[in-house]
Scaffold this active site. Structure first.
Site, PDB file in Angstrom:
ATOM      1  N   LYS A   1       0.778  -1.236   0.000  1.00 53.11           N
ATOM      2  CA  LYS A   1       0.000   0.000   0.000  1.00 53.11           C
ATOM      3  C   LYS A   1       0.815   1.295   0.000  1.00 53.11           C
ATOM      4  O   LYS A   1       0.300   2.375   0.285  1.00 53.11           O
ATOM      5  CB  LYS A   1      -1.010   0.052   1.161  1.00 53.11           C
ATOM      6  CG  LYS A   1      -1.849  -1.171   1.353  1.00 53.11           C
ATOM      7  CD  LYS A   1      -2.306  -1.824   0.081  1.00 53.11           C
ATOM      8  CE  LYS A   1      -3.340  -1.034  -0.686  1.00 53.11           C
ATOM      9  NZ  LYS A   1      -3.658  -1.756  -1.956  1.00 53.11           N
TER      10      LYS A   1
ATOM     11  N   HIS B   1       6.915  -7.350  -2.392  1.00 55.85           N
ATOM     12  CA  HIS B   1       6.715  -6.720  -1.074  1.00 55.85           C
ATOM     13  C   HIS B   1       7.669  -7.329  -0.037  1.00 55.85           C
ATOM     14  O   HIS B   1       7.496  -7.118   1.162  1.00 55.85           O
ATOM     15  CB  HIS B   1       5.283  -6.956  -0.584  1.00 55.85           C
ATOM     16  CG  HIS B   1       4.228  -6.203  -1.352  1.00 55.85           C
ATOM     17  ND1 HIS B   1       4.347  -4.882  -1.684  1.00 55.85           N
ATOM     18  CD2 HIS B   1       3.007  -6.592  -1.812  1.00 55.85           C
ATOM     19  CE1 HIS B   1       3.264  -4.492  -2.336  1.00 55.85           C
ATOM     20  NE2 HIS B   1       2.440  -5.516  -2.434  1.00 55.85           N
TER      21      HIS B   1
ATOM     22  N   SER C   1      -4.873   2.496   4.421  1.00 53.08           N
ATOM     23  CA  SER C   1      -5.022   1.945   3.076  1.00 53.08           C
ATOM     24  C   SER C   1      -5.040   0.409   3.126  1.00 53.08           C
ATOM     25  O   SER C   1      -5.858  -0.244   2.464  1.00 53.08           O
ATOM     26  CB  SER C   1      -3.863   2.437   2.203  1.00 53.08           C
ATOM     27  OG  SER C   1      -3.966   1.930   0.912  1.00 53.08           O
TER      28      SER C   1
HETATM   29  S1  PPS Z   1      -0.491  -2.805  -3.398  1.00 52.44           S
HETATM   30  O1  PPS Z   1      -1.745  -3.600  -3.297  1.00 52.44           O
HETATM   31  O2  PPS Z   1       0.362  -3.013  -2.212  1.00 52.44           O
HETATM   32  O3  PPS Z   1       0.211  -3.028  -4.635  1.00 52.44           O
HETATM   33  O4  PPS Z   1      -1.011  -1.302  -3.344  1.00 52.44           O
HETATM   34  P1  PPS Z   1      -0.165  -0.008  -3.739  1.00 52.44           P
HETATM   35  O5  PPS Z   1      -0.262   0.203  -5.193  1.00 52.44           O
HETATM   36  O6  PPS Z   1       1.192  -0.090  -3.137  1.00 52.44           O
HETATM   37  O7  PPS Z   1      -0.913   1.133  -2.957  1.00 52.44           O
HETATM   38  C1  PPS Z   1      -2.245   1.523  -3.233  1.00 52.44           C
HETATM   39  C2  PPS Z   1      -2.401   2.904  -2.655  1.00 52.44           C
HETATM   40  O8  PPS Z   1      -1.715   3.845  -3.511  1.00 52.44           O
HETATM   41  C3  PPS Z   1      -2.646   4.798  -3.970  1.00 52.44           C
HETATM   42  N1  PPS Z   1      -2.298   5.288  -5.305  1.00 52.44           N
HETATM   43  C4  PPS Z   1      -2.102   6.578  -5.600  1.00 52.44           C
HETATM   44  N2  PPS Z   1      -2.096   7.674  -4.820  1.00 52.44           N
HETATM   45  C5  PPS Z   1      -1.888   8.871  -5.434  1.00 52.44           C
HETATM   46  N3  PPS Z   1      -1.692   9.013  -6.763  1.00 52.44           N
HETATM   47  C6  PPS Z   1      -1.677   7.940  -7.572  1.00 52.44           C
HETATM   48  N4  PPS Z   1      -1.488   8.094  -8.886  1.00 52.44           N
HETATM   49  C7  PPS Z   1      -1.876   6.647  -6.994  1.00 52.44           C
HETATM   50  N5  PPS Z   1      -1.929   5.385  -7.480  1.00 52.44           N
HETATM   51  C8  PPS Z   1      -2.185   4.572  -6.436  1.00 52.44           C
HETATM   52  C9  PPS Z   1      -3.982   4.050  -3.936  1.00 52.44           C
HETATM   53  O9  PPS Z   1      -5.079   4.932  -4.030  1.00 52.44           O
HETATM   54  C10 PPS Z   1      -3.860   3.352  -2.596  1.00 52.44           C
HETATM   55  O10 PPS Z   1      -3.918   4.256  -1.502  1.00 52.44           O
HETATM   56  P2  PPS Z   1      -5.289   4.648  -0.722  1.00 52.44           P
HETATM   57  O11 PPS Z   1      -4.848   5.506   0.421  1.00 52.44           O
HETATM   58  O12 PPS Z   1      -5.911   3.378  -0.262  1.00 52.44           O
HETATM   59  O13 PPS Z   1      -6.124   5.402  -1.688  1.00 52.44           O
END
Ligand code: PPS
Length: 310
Positions: free
Chosen positions: A45, A107, A137
């Site tokens: 996340k 991860h 998240s």
């Molecule tokens: S995972 O399942 O571990 O691969 O998830 P991961 O991609 O690491 O994290 C998902 C969170 O990143 C946010 N996210 C973004 N935030 C801002 N801008 C962009 N472009 C973006 N892309 C992904 C996504 O919304 C998740 O965070 P939260 O707080 O839940 O919204």
């Protein structure tokens, strides 16, 4: 759709894991990295998908644009340790990637990385996110992703996160372990979700300099636009809407994408307890996380100034 029972967490060499991430352990550990492989590493996340998409666009956005509309990001950038039989495991997907470089996500905490990545001196991009937004998240994600252990209620989830009793173990050990590795392994770029949110253009420049890439200004503007939260949220190839194990009615994968959303979840008492515990675990003064940044308008101005001048 019928979902399979949720997996149990167990202790795996000192780290909480589920079988989905250990079933192909031998193959993960003996994975043959190539010198030009690029590994994206995060605690769950922390912005994995965001950075995966940026790297994919940097390397293949111009040369194979058809990929962007036909292959989901989790197939373009496979998740090394995932094993959801009978589907192809992450290792198989990574081995079968036709691209050069191969961009691979994991991860895993630093001590679990297959040794060939170190032997081949592969470039590694580590993305970290502040613990409070990360746990929020992760909680919403675990509620909707049926291959994660049952998250229970928010209060108990927060406690378990603090104890490292979630998949991939302790956030504290993960971010610290990788931070320490950076001191001895020079091919590691450590970046922060909060910096990306504040000034994506600046972080893109730093990333390009680490990777030895020099995209044109036009290309960089395109990438910045493409990876904006709303654009990714509406893009079926990156918003995980094609993943049948995610119940997006419970929570979308692209949920809020904000710094500071933790304030909508933590009670005052939870915050105090969390901060006390955090101080005990995060002793390294050189590793600093921000749990707040300026508002969205400020962010947009920073990004525009970066490209167009003030
Ligand atoms: S995972 O399942 O571990 O691969 O998830 P991961 O991609 O690491 O994290 C998902 C969170 O990143 C946010 N996210 C973004 N935030 C801002 N801008 C962009 N472009 C973006 N892309 C992904 C996504 O919304 C998740 O965070 P939260 O707080 O839940 O919204």
């Amino acid at each position: 759709m019928e979902f399979p029972p949720r997996p149990e967490l167990f202790d795996f060499h000192g780290v909480s894991m589920t079988h989905y991430f250990t079933d192909t352990w031998e193959r993960v550990q003996t994975f043959k990295a190539r010198p030009d492989d690029i590994l994206i590493v995060t605690y769950p996340k922390a912005g994995t998908t965001w950075v995966s998409y940026i790297l994919d666009l940097l390397y293949f956005g111009q040369t194979s644009p058809e990929r962007l509309t036909s292959i989901p990001i989790y197939d373009r950038v496979p998740f090394l340790e995932i094993a959801r039989l009978p589907m192809h495991s992450g290792v198989e997907r990574a081995e079968n990637l036709p691209t050069s470089p191969r961009i691979i996500k994991t991860h895993l905490p630093v001590q679990f990385i297959p040794k060939s990545f170190w032997e081949q001196n592969c470039k590694i991009v580590y993305v970290a996110r502040n613990a409070k937004d990360d746990v929020v998240s992760y909680f919403h994600f675990d509620c909707m992703f049926m291959i994660e252990p049952d998250p229970g209620d928010w209060n108990s989830y927060l406690k378990r996160f603090m104890e490292g009793k979630v998949a991939f173990g302790s956030w504290y050990d993960h971010v610290n372990g990788w931070w320490k590795k950076k001191q001895t392994y020079s091919n590691l770029h450590y970046m922060f979700y909060e910096d990306m949110t504040e000034d994506c253009a600046k972080e893109l420049d730093k990333l390009c300099s680490f990777l030895g890439l020099s995209p044109s200004l036009e290309e960089k503007k395109q990438i910045i636009n493409e990876v904006q939260f709303d654009n990714m949220k509406n893009n079926d190839m990156v918003n995980c809407s094609t993943n049948p194990r995610m119940n997006l009615k419970i929570s979308p994968f692209m949920r809020k994408g904000k710094v500071g959303d933790w304030k909508n979840h933590f009670t005052v008492a939870q915050n105090e307890e969390f901060d006390e515990d955090y101080k005990r675990k995060m002793k390294d003064p050189t590793l600093h996380f921000r749990t707040d940044i300026c508002d969205g308008r400020g962010i947009m101005i920073v990004t525009l100034r970066h490209y167009y001048g003030s």
